[in-house]
Structures are given as C-alpha cells and as structure tokens.
Design a protein around this motif. Structure first.
Motif, PDB file in Angstrom:
ATOM      1  N   GLY A   1       0.808  -1.171  -0.005  1.00 50.38           N
ATOM      2  CA  GLY A   1       0.087   0.170  -0.179  1.00 50.38           C
ATOM      3  C   GLY A   1       0.847   1.214  -0.160  1.00 50.38           C
ATOM      4  N   MET A   2       0.228   2.340   0.207  1.00 52.93           N
ATOM      5  CA  MET A   2       1.042   3.465   0.323  1.00 52.93           C
ATOM      6  C   MET A   2       0.320   4.391   1.501  1.00 52.93           C
ATOM      7  SD  MET A   2      -0.882   5.297  -3.102  1.00 52.93           S
ATOM      8  CE  MET A   2      -0.231   6.903  -2.655  1.00 52.93           C
ATOM      9  N   LEU A   3       0.993   5.429   1.705  1.00 48.01           N
ATOM     10  CA  LEU A   3       0.559   6.600   2.502  1.00 48.01           C
ATOM     11  C   LEU A   3       0.362   7.842   1.624  1.00 48.01           C
ATOM     12  CD1 LEU A   3       2.732   6.327   5.918  1.00 48.01           C
ATOM     13  CD2 LEU A   3       0.443   5.734   5.619  1.00 48.01           C
ATOM     14  N   ASN A   4      -0.650   8.439   2.074  1.00 48.08           N
ATOM     15  CA  ASN A   4      -0.640  10.056   1.467  1.00 48.08           C
ATOM     16  C   ASN A   4      -1.167  10.937   2.299  1.00 48.08           C
ATOM     17  OD1 ASN A   4      -3.255  11.803   0.581  1.00 48.08           O
ATOM     18  ND2 ASN A   4      -3.869   9.389   0.781  1.00 48.08           N
ATOM     19  N   SER A   5      -0.200  12.319   2.308  1.00 47.29           N
ATOM     20  CA  SER A   5      -0.744  13.261   3.112  1.00 47.29           C
ATOM     21  C   SER A   5      -1.234  14.523   2.224  1.00 47.29           C
ATOM     22  CB  SER A   5       0.161  13.399   4.118  1.00 47.29           C
ATOM     23  OG  SER A   5       1.382  13.920   3.584  1.00 47.29           O
ATOM     24  N   VAL A   6      -1.709  14.358   1.202  1.00 49.24           N
ATOM     25  CA  VAL A   6      -1.988  15.465  -0.071  1.00 49.24           C
ATOM     26  C   VAL A   6      -2.473  16.583   0.545  1.00 49.24           C
ATOM     27  CG1 VAL A   6      -3.252  16.143  -2.080  1.00 49.24           C
ATOM     28  CG2 VAL A   6      -1.811  14.015  -1.920  1.00 49.24           C
ATOM     29  N   GLY A   7      -3.643  16.434   1.475  1.00 53.53           N
ATOM     30  CA  GLY A   7      -4.314  17.284   2.223  1.00 53.53           C
ATOM     31  C   GLY A   7      -5.377  18.193   1.417  1.00 53.53           C
ATOM     32  N   LEU A   8      -5.889  17.606   0.751  1.00 55.25           N
ATOM     33  CA  LEU A   8      -7.110  18.175   0.121  1.00 55.25           C
ATOM     34  C   LEU A   8      -6.625  19.116  -1.166  1.00 55.25           C
ATOM     35  CD1 LEU A   8      -9.846  18.512   2.667  1.00 55.25           C
ATOM     36  CD2 LEU A   8      -9.720  16.847   0.665  1.00 55.25           C
ATOM     37  N   GLN A   9      -5.711  19.182  -1.841  1.00 53.23           N
ATOM     38  CA  GLN A   9      -5.264  20.046  -2.792  1.00 53.23           C
ATOM     39  C   GLN A   9      -6.480  20.225  -3.628  1.00 53.23           C
ATOM     40  OE1 GLN A   9      -1.536  19.745  -4.802  1.00 53.23           O
ATOM     41  NE2 GLN A   9      -1.979  21.317  -6.333  1.00 53.23           N
ATOM     42  N   ASN A  10      -7.051  21.259  -4.221  1.00 57.60           N
ATOM     43  CA  ASN A  10      -7.940  21.440  -5.116  1.00 57.60           C
ATOM     44  C   ASN A  10      -8.208  23.055  -5.612  1.00 57.60           C
ATOM     45  OD1 ASN A  10     -11.070  22.744  -4.004  1.00 57.60           O
ATOM     46  ND2 ASN A  10      -9.762  21.670  -2.354  1.00 57.60           N
TER      47      ASN A  10
END
Lengths: 245, 300
Positions: free
Chosen positions: B66-75
């Motif tokens: 799997g993977m971790l993401n912490s993009v944080g709602l870029q939009n």
C-alpha cells in the motif's frame, strides 16, 4: 502539452554497477513515447506497491538506459534483477528540457547527471557544444565523465572531498565557463545553489516522491510563481523564472 | 455476458466500478489511457470552498502492500471546479459524476453542496467527513456521530441530489456513525477513507511524510474495508459504496458480497492507470466463473 505516456512491458538486458551503489540498466522495448531529454519513466518493481520514477539517461529506437542509485527497497530490487527480467514501465512521463541558448551550461549532481547526459546528447546532435559540470561526493561515485567527453563536451568534474577533479561543489566551477543559458538536475540544495550562482535564465529538474507519476494523485505538487504545479506532469523541469524556494 | 448493471439511488450504472476521489482528478489524466465513459461513474477530487495547495511535500510514502498519502485536499476550490473543470469534463464524459465535497465547517459543506446541486453532470454528492490529512476539520466531523449527523442534516437541506456520507475507519464504532447519518436523511454511505499511519526514514530519523502522518490505502487495507462495509451494510438500510484496497474484479465481487451496491477503486489507479478498464472488462467473466448472473442480491 503532449501526453504520450503509455504502459508497456520491457525486458532488462543489462544491469551493471558503474559507480558506488550506482547501476546502469538497459531496457529493451518500445521507446516511441519518449520525446525529450529530462523526461522520466515509472517502473513497477516486484514486491513494491508504488512505481519508481527514474529519469531517462539515453535511448534509441529499441532501448533505454537508466542510471540510478540504491536508496531503498525498490532500487535495491531493481539492481538485483537479472537480464531477461520483464518490467511493466510507464514511459514518456513529464515535460523534459526545452532546448534554448547557443552556449549552454549543463550542471548535474549525483543521480541528477543521467538526464543531463540525455540533454547533452540531444544538444550534440543539434551541433550545439555544451559545457558540463558534474558533481559527486567522491571519486568512487563518479560516472559518465568519458561519455560526456565522447560527445565533445567541455567537462569539469567536482568532488566534495577533492578525490577527483575540482575539490568542492558544482557551483564552484560555474564561473569557469562562459554560458548564455543553463540546465541543471540534482538534489534540491544543489538546485538552489545553482539557481543563486548562475547569471542567466535556465531550467531546473526537480526530484520529488511521487504516487502515480502521471498527474492524478497530486502527491508531488510544488508552488511556483505561476501557481501550483505537479512535478510529474508539468515538471520535472521548471524554468528558473518560475521557481519559488 | 453476465449483467453488470447496478442501481445506485436512482442512477442506473453500466457497472459498479467508480474511481475514488483523489485518485482520478477530474478525469483528465486518465483520458489519455482509455475512454473513461466505460466507467460506472467517477468521484472527482475532494473539493473545498476555497482553493487549497495542500500539505508540504513529501506527501507520499511506500508501505507494505500500500501507500501513505498526506496530500491534504489540494484542489482549485468549488468555483473553479464548477466554472472550469466540470464544463471541460462534460465535453468528453457523457455520464453522471459524483461530486466529492470536503470542508472545515458545516457552513462550508453547505456552501459547496448548494453550489454543486445546480450542476447537471453531478448525479450524486459524496460528503467527505473523513479526510485524515487536514487539521481543524476534515476527519473531525467523521469521528463523532453527533457531528456527522449535523453535517448530514445541513447538506440534505440544500440539495435534492442523493447524498452519500464518506466515513472514516479511524473510529471506535463506525456503525454508530453510519446510523447517525441515516437518521438525518443520508441517501447512502461511502466507506472507507484511509487509515491514519506513518513511516520513518531510519537514515534521517525523521518521518517520511512532511505532515508526519498520512492516510494508508491499497491492498493492505482491503480486509478492514471489507469488514467495515459488511458491518455498515448490515446495520443501515441504505446503499453503500465500498472502497479500500480494491484492485481486481474478484475484490469487487467480494466487496459486493459484503454489502456494497457500488465499488470505488482508489490507490490501484495510481500504480496501474488501466486498472478500472481491466476490472470492467474482466467483471463479466469473473461473475460467470462464480455463476453470478446479476450483481443485485450478492450481499451475504
């Protein structure tokens, strides 16, 4: 912007240690999606979930050469793969370098050197003679000095410990050249130092941890003077005049 | 050919395969790989009232399976989505999409849902009360039944489109939260969002993610997702969109047997951009191999 990237299966034909922890790997397969130096490919490695993005060092119609350093499990597994192993690779990713200037200075650090070689080769085929600075920590990490020489480039090697070439960093060699444009690739502190030291416009190729490599996950975004950009899609090459540190 | 159609809150989908929010952008990147009109639908990138850059990088880390993401709602913000992204999408995508709405206050959820309610291309709204990567909001709404109920009630008052509430698995009792949403009029439940995790780089002795924590997704979370979908689907009388590590047509069948009406594909899109196409093309044969004639009534 062209989006030529496609997934294909490639056969590893050569995997060779060329410097400390540094491998040169040749993959056989369709390379028609690679259109510019500075683009990268994204490789599915057995046992790893995420693909590994690696810049293209060299390519012809049927082969591509990648040079990478072992930094984790993915690159370790790649370095151990035997000739004949098949890999699922997305190629032609990213917007590479756009060729400008008549007296270009190319600056590569560590595993930032391979895309610089790809560019030097493209420039050589356009009969543009490039000056090149390649920097490493020490002599056992140095690779491709002879290959740049063979392209007719004026090359300076720098090593941090002075074990080969000029002792110091790539930025210590910049003033030795006359140039009207620069291109660089390397670790971020080096890019920043090059940005500050150079006196012309230029292009910088950035490295970032990526999820997908084709623009979907927003994992590798960076802020620029013209808004946020995805390193994998709009980069990895950015123009000097848009970079924010 | 087995029948792959499903009905989801009045929407008739050609198949139950729906790319999950945050793994498919607004469809642009995937148009280069295949005709996205084959999808049942898709959920667009989590959208907030204001534009957001998201968290600092690195935002991505590898994990076992799997993977971790912490993009944080870029939009780009709800206005840019409505003015720019949706019209562009409508030129190539001819089906209904699902809007993913995120927010930092009840008012913000309401603001965005009210606006997106007027978009014809939107067939349903997925309200994300479970983003683990933003502070002072996001998941805070999804870890309390009372807060989840408040958001549900408020958004239901401003839209006539079906509202799915997207739940967090980072809770002690997901059933209680699903029931609270049902009681306030939710039309469906989406689950699971990512599980909070972290990785440390032993060389630097620092967390790999600049945000320290991130959301775990990928095949590693599939059994947890399946368990939670099963629990919720058996506790509420609402359609469930199941997601979490689904990567194959077999996973889709399993998820539907757990009680999902439709199935979202997330992290798998990032490592194999063709995965939804492959699942859709393979679904009928997999159904036949298990002697499944239709996808309704698969729930065990």
């Amino acid at each position: 912007m062209s989006h030529n990237h496609k997934e294909d299966i490639y056969t590893l034909t050569e995997n060779r240690l060329i410097a400390k922890n540094t491998y040169r790997t040749v993959f056989e397969g369709y390379t028609g999606h690679i259109t510019k130096p500075g683009q990268f490919v994204n490789i599915k490695v057995e046992g790893q979930f995420l693909r590994r993005p690696i810049s293209v060092c060299d390519y012809n119609e049927n082969n591509m050469v990648l040079i990478y350093k072992i930094i984790g499990q993915g690159t370790k597994a790649m370095s151990e793969a035997m000739p004949g192993t098949r890999f699922d690779i997305l190629t032609g990713l990213g917007n590479g370098y756009t060729i400008r200037g008549n007296k270009p200075l190319l600056i590569g650090g560590g595993v930032g050197v391979p895309p610089i070689y790809c560019l030097a080769k493209a420039l050589a085929s356009d009969n543009i003679k490039a000056s090149v600075i390649i920097g490493f920590n020490s002599v056992e990490e140095v690779f491709y000095y002879d290959e740049f020489k063979a392209l007719g480039c004026n090359v300076i090697v720098t090593t941090a410990d002075g074990s080969m070439g000029l002792k110091g960093f790539v930025t210590d060699a910049i003033d030795r050249f006359e140039y009207d444009y620069f291109y660089t690739c390397g670790p971020e502190p080096m890019l920043k130092a090059v940005y500050n030291k150079t006196v012309t416009e230029g292009q910088l190729s950035f490295e970032e941890r990526m999820g997908c490599g084709f623009g979907a996950c927003m994992g590798c975004s960076c802020e620029t003077k013209y808004g946020s950009k995805r390193i994998c899609l709009v980069g990895p090459v950015l123009e000097k005049n848009e970079v924010i540190w | 050919m087995a029948d792959t159609t499903v009905k989801l809150c009045g929407l008739l989908l050609d198949n139950p395969i729906i790319p999950a929010s945050g793994t498919f952008g607004f469809g642009d990147e995937f148009k280069n790989y295949y005709d996205i009109n084959i999808l049942g639908s898709f959920v667009f990138k989590g959208t907030t009232k204001e534009p957001r850059f998201g968290n600092p990088t690195p935002r991505i880390a590898e994990t076992p399976s799997g993977m971790l993401n912490s993009v944080g709602l870029q939009n780009p913000g709800i206005d840019a989505v409505i003015e720019r992204e949706l019209p562009r999408l409508a030129r190539t995508y001819k089906k209904k999409i699902i809007a993913n709405i995120s927010g930092f206050s009840v008012d913000e959820f309401v603001y965005c849902c009210e606006k997106i309610d007027k978009c014809d291309i939107v067939g349903a709204i997925e309200v994300n009360i479970s983003c683990p990567n933003v502070h002072n909001g996001g998941m805070a709404f999804g870890v309390s039944a009372a807060n989840a109920a408040n958001v549900t009630k408020a958004v239901k008052a401003v839209t006539t489109k079906p509202v799915f509430i997207k739940l967090s698995p980072n809770v002690t009792d997901i059933v209680e939260i699903a029931k609270a949403c049902e009681a306030e009029g939710a039309d469906g439940i989406s689950l699971i969002n990512t599980l909070v995790g972290m990785r440390i780089n032993p060389r630097t002795r620092k967390p790999i993610l600049a945000n320290t924590f991130g959301g775990l997704s990928g095949p590693a979370v599939f059994p947890i997702a399946l368990r939670m979908v099963y629990q919720v689907a058996h506790a509420v009388n609402l359609p469930v969109m199941g997601m979490g590590g689904v990567s194959t047509a077999e996973d889709v069948i399993e998820m539907m047997m757990a009680g999902a009406t439709a199935v979202q594909i997330g992290a798998a899109n990032l490592v194999n951009p063709y995965v939804c196409k492959e699942i859709i093309e393979g679904l009928s044969a997999v159904m036949e191999s298990y002697k499944i004639k239709a996808l309704e009534e698969l729930k065990i």
